[in-house]
Design an enzyme around this catalytic site. Structure first.
Site, PDB file in Angstrom:
ATOM      1  CG  ASP A  51      57.315  34.650  35.923  1.00  0.00           C
ATOM      2  OD1 ASP A  51      56.321  34.633  36.694  1.00  0.00           O
ATOM      3  OD2 ASP A  51      57.311  34.087  34.814  1.00  0.00           O
ATOM      4  CE1 TYR A 144      41.295  36.363  40.441  1.00  0.00           C
ATOM      5  CE2 TYR A 144      38.961  36.530  40.951  1.00  0.00           C
ATOM      6  CZ  TYR A 144      40.237  37.066  40.972  1.00  0.00           C
ATOM      7  OH  TYR A 144      40.452  38.306  41.531  1.00  0.00           O
ATOM      8  CE  LYS A 148      42.773  36.782  43.762  1.00  0.00           C
ATOM      9  NZ  LYS A 148      43.961  37.504  44.273  1.00  0.00           N
ATOM     10  CB  THR A 179      42.670  47.336  37.916  1.00  0.00           C
ATOM     11  OG1 THR A 179      42.150  46.013  37.702  1.00  0.00           O
ATOM     12  CG2 THR A 179      42.347  47.802  39.335  1.00  0.00           C
TER      13      THR A 179
END
Ligand code: NAD
Length: 244
Positions: A51, A144, A148, A179
């Site tokens: 993890d 998010y 990034k 994906t």
């Protein structure tokens, strides 16, 4: 066989883009160590399950890959998670998860990998950012996008700081890719993934969203000697659908 004799670590190797990168690196001669929470069933020279939120695991991955493969020339920091919503809907858990997987883990892996690679003459690191980060943010994914942007910035900083050691650091910045990350997001919001992917494809100038191989081809170029003078680049892979 442009990667013959090279050893590579790929994180998130059980996911869409990571599996394509690991598969293609091996097909072109590399020895590959795969990392993910569950690496069962992935063909590779070394399996390093764990993890990435565990600091000791992330700190130890590069060394474990080098020990298992007898070398480490390429690191692909691909594992990632996406959390949705504006900051007002972002929980503490979303924050910790996103920062932990998307930023802290690649930081820990690079911090350990760079001295190992430098000691053997250098290598290549490819980070997986996003067009929502490498270039500009998109709506409703505040944390998010921030993670990034953080990995894009870290890519440029590490490229400047470690080029003199023969280490090239670059990032790919995909737009939408077909994906599990994208498809499960559609399913969670009640859309049929196939229909949603086809509809999204119509918004892309090239007429479809990316498949994982569209991203792995560029990641492998950046990892290869053909990119020997590419250092600190954030390469958008978007089918012509640029973010503002
Ligand atoms: P994916 O969900 O198919 O794969 C991500 C992988 O990361 C999974 O196998 C998952 O198990 C692994 N991972 C997540 N958390 C982990 C943890 N704590 N420990 C170990 N492994 C962990 O997603 P993908 O689309 O293949 O994404 C790969 C990268 O591409 C990510 O960094 C993502 O942000 C980026 N990206 C994806 C898209 C897209 O549209 N799919 C667009 C731009 C960027």
């Amino acid at each position: 066989m442009r990667f013959s004799g090279r050893s590579a670590l790929v994180t998130g190797a059980a996911g869409g883009i990571g599996a394509a990168i690991a598969r293609q690196l091996r097909a072109e001669g590399a020895r590959v160590a795969v990392a993910d929470r569950d690496t069962g069933g992935i063909e590779a020279e070394a399996h390093l399950p764990g993890d990435l939120l565990d600091p000791a695991y992330a700190d130890g991955l590069a060394g474990a890959a080098r020990a298992a493969l007898d070398g480490l020339d390429i690191v692909i920091n691909n594992a990632g998670v996406i959390t949705r919503g504006p900051v007002t809907e972002t929980t503490d858990a979303d924050w910790s998860l996103s920062l932990g997987v998307n930023v802290e883990a690649p930081f820990r892996i690079c911090r350990a990998a760079i001295p190992l690679m430098a000691a053997t003459g250098g290598g290549a690191i490819v980070n997986v950012s996003s067009c929502w980060g490498g270039k500009a943010p998109g709506p409703n994914h505040a944390v998010y996008c921030m993670t990034k942007a953080a990995i894009a910035s870290l890519t440029q900083c590490m490229a400047m700081d470690h080029a003199h050691q023969g280490i090239r650091v670059n990032a790919v910045c995909p737009n939408e890719v077909n994906t599990p990350m994208l498809r499960t997001g559609f399913a969670r919001r009640g859309f049929d993934p196939d229909t949603a992917v086809a509809e999204l494809g119509r918004t892309v100038p090239l007429g479809r969203i990316a498949e994982p191989e569209d991203i792995s081809d560029v990641a492998l170029f950046l990892a290869s000697d053909a990119a020997r003078y590419v250092c600190g680049a954030l390469v958008e892979i978007n089918g012509g659908k640029a973010v503002a």
